[in-house]
Design a protein around this motif. Structure first.
Motif, short mmCIF file in Angstrom:
data_model
loop_
_atom_site.label_atom_id
_atom_site.label_comp_id
_atom_site.label_asym_id
_atom_site.label_seq_id
_atom_site.Cartn_x
_atom_site.Cartn_y
_atom_site.Cartn_z
N LEU A 11 13.56 121.11 86.06
CA LEU A 11 12.27 120.47 85.76
C LEU A 11 12.04 120.37 84.25
N SER A 12 12.41 121.39 83.52
CA SER A 12 12.26 121.36 82.07
C SER A 12 13.10 120.24 81.47
N PHE A 13 14.32 120.10 81.96
CA PHE A 13 15.20 119.05 81.45
C PHE A 13 14.62 117.67 81.74
N ILE A 14 14.14 117.48 82.97
CA ILE A 14 13.57 116.18 83.36
C ILE A 14 12.34 115.85 82.52
N LEU A 15 11.52 116.84 82.25
CA LEU A 15 10.31 116.60 81.47
C LEU A 15 10.60 116.36 79.99
N LEU A 16 11.67 116.94 79.48
CA LEU A 16 11.95 116.82 78.05
C LEU A 16 12.78 115.59 77.70
N VAL A 17 13.51 115.00 78.63
CA VAL A 17 14.38 113.87 78.33
C VAL A 17 13.61 112.69 77.74
N PRO A 18 12.44 112.27 78.29
CA PRO A 18 11.74 111.14 77.67
C PRO A 18 11.32 111.41 76.23
N PHE A 19 11.04 112.65 75.88
CA PHE A 19 10.61 112.95 74.52
C PHE A 19 11.78 113.01 73.55
N SER A 20 13.00 113.21 74.05
CA SER A 20 14.13 113.28 73.15
C SER A 20 14.37 111.94 72.47
N GLY A 21 14.17 110.81 73.18
CA GLY A 21 14.31 109.49 72.57
C GLY A 21 13.30 109.29 71.47
N TYR A 22 12.05 109.71 71.70
CA TYR A 22 11.02 109.59 70.68
C TYR A 22 11.37 110.48 69.48
N ALA A 23 11.83 111.70 69.77
CA ALA A 23 12.17 112.62 68.69
C ALA A 23 13.31 112.06 67.84
N ALA A 48 7.45 104.94 65.58
CA ALA A 48 8.81 104.63 66.01
C ALA A 48 8.90 104.70 67.53
N ALA A 49 9.75 103.84 68.09
CA ALA A 49 9.93 103.82 69.54
C ALA A 49 11.30 103.24 69.88
N VAL A 50 11.78 103.58 71.04
CA VAL A 50 13.01 102.98 71.54
C VAL A 50 12.63 101.67 72.23
N LEU A 51 13.20 100.57 71.75
CA LEU A 51 12.95 99.26 72.33
C LEU A 51 14.28 98.65 72.80
N THR A 52 14.18 97.78 73.78
CA THR A 52 15.36 97.05 74.25
C THR A 52 15.20 95.58 73.90
N GLU A 53 16.28 94.85 74.01
CA GLU A 53 16.25 93.42 73.68
C GLU A 53 15.15 92.72 74.48
N SER A 75 15.24 99.26 61.86
CA SER A 75 15.78 99.38 63.21
C SER A 75 17.21 99.90 63.18
N SER A 76 17.65 100.31 64.34
CA SER A 76 19.04 100.72 64.50
C SER A 76 19.94 99.54 64.18
N GLU A 77 21.19 99.83 63.85
CA GLU A 77 22.14 98.78 63.49
C GLU A 77 22.41 97.80 64.62
N VAL A 78 22.11 98.19 65.85
CA VAL A 78 22.38 97.30 66.99
C VAL A 78 21.47 96.07 66.98
N SER A 135 19.58 99.02 73.65
CA SER A 135 18.37 99.70 73.22
C SER A 135 18.61 100.37 71.87
N GLY A 136 17.54 100.56 71.12
CA GLY A 136 17.66 101.24 69.84
C GLY A 136 16.29 101.53 69.27
N CYS A 137 16.27 102.30 68.21
CA CYS A 137 15.02 102.69 67.56
C CYS A 137 14.50 101.57 66.66
N VAL A 138 13.20 101.40 66.69
CA VAL A 138 12.52 100.48 65.78
C VAL A 138 11.33 101.26 65.20
N ALA A 139 11.22 101.22 63.89
CA ALA A 139 10.14 101.96 63.23
C ALA A 139 9.35 101.04 62.31
N ILE A 140 8.07 101.26 62.24
CA ILE A 140 7.18 100.54 61.33
C ILE A 140 6.61 101.58 60.37
#
Length: 147
Positions: A11-23, A48-53, A75-78, A135-140
Motif C-alpha cells: 500500500l505504501s508503494f502504491i500510494l507513493l508512486v504518483p508522487f515520485s513523478g512529481y518529485a 512542474a508536472a509530467v505531461l504527455t504528447e 522541458s525534458s529533452e523528449v 511523457s516528460g517533465c514540463v516546468a514553468i
C-alpha cells in the motif's frame, strides 16, 4: 503479522508512486530550469508536472506593474518544442512562443498589475511511429529583477 507488513509495504508503494513523478519533476525544475532564469531572482515556486504528447496545462500568476519578469518554460529533452502562450484577464494573447521560433524565455514588464494565464501544450510528435506515448517533465518558472 507477516501478511500485515507485506500489505502495508504494498500500500505504501502504491500510494507513493504518483508522487515520485512529481518529485522527479520538481528536482528537474530545481536543477535544470532554475538556471534558465539567469540574473532574475526565482520567485520560490516550482510549477512542474509530467505531461504527455497532446496534453495542455494552465497556470495563473499575478504580476505587479513596473516589475521586470522572466518567464521560462523548460522541458525534458523528449519535447523539443513546447508551446506556451501568455494571456491577460480578457484572454488577449500577450505572447505566443510559436511566433518567436519556440523560444522558452519571455522577458516582460507589465504596465498594470494583473493576473496572467500561462497556457502550455506539448505538441504531438510526428516522429513517433511506434505509437508509444511519450511523457516528460514540463516546468514553468518565474523570476523577477530586484529594484
Amino acid at each position: 503479522m507477516k501478511k500485515i507488513i507485506q500489505l502495508i509495504t504494498i500500500l505504501s508503494f502504491i500510494l507513493l508512486v504518483p508522487f515520485s513523478g512529481y518529485a522527479q519533476c520538481k528536482g528537474f525544475a530545481k536543477k535544470i530550469c532554475k538556471m534558465e532564469l539567469g540574473s532574475y531572482i526565482h520567485d520560490g515556486n516550482y510549477h512542474a508536472a509530467v505531461l504527455t504528447e497532446g496534453e495542455e496545462a494552465e497556470l495563473y500568476k499575478t504580476c505587479s506593474s513596473g516589475q521586470e519578469y522572466r518567464l521560462t518554460v523548460c522541458s525534458s529533452e523528449v519535447f523539443p518544442n513546447i508551446e506556451f502562450k501568455v494571456l491577460d484577464a480578457n484572454n488577449r494573447v500577450l505572447f505566443f512562443n510559436r511566433d518567436h521560433n519556440y523560444t522558452r524565455v519571455w522577458d516582460f514588464k507589465p504596465q498594470a498589475s494583473q493576473q496572467l494565464k500561462v497556457w502550455v501544450r506539448v505538441p504531438v510528435s510526428s516522429k513517433s511511429s511506434s505509437g508509444d506515448v511519450v511523457s516528460g517533465c514540463v516546468a514553468i518558472m518565474f523570476g523577477f529583477k530586484n529594484k
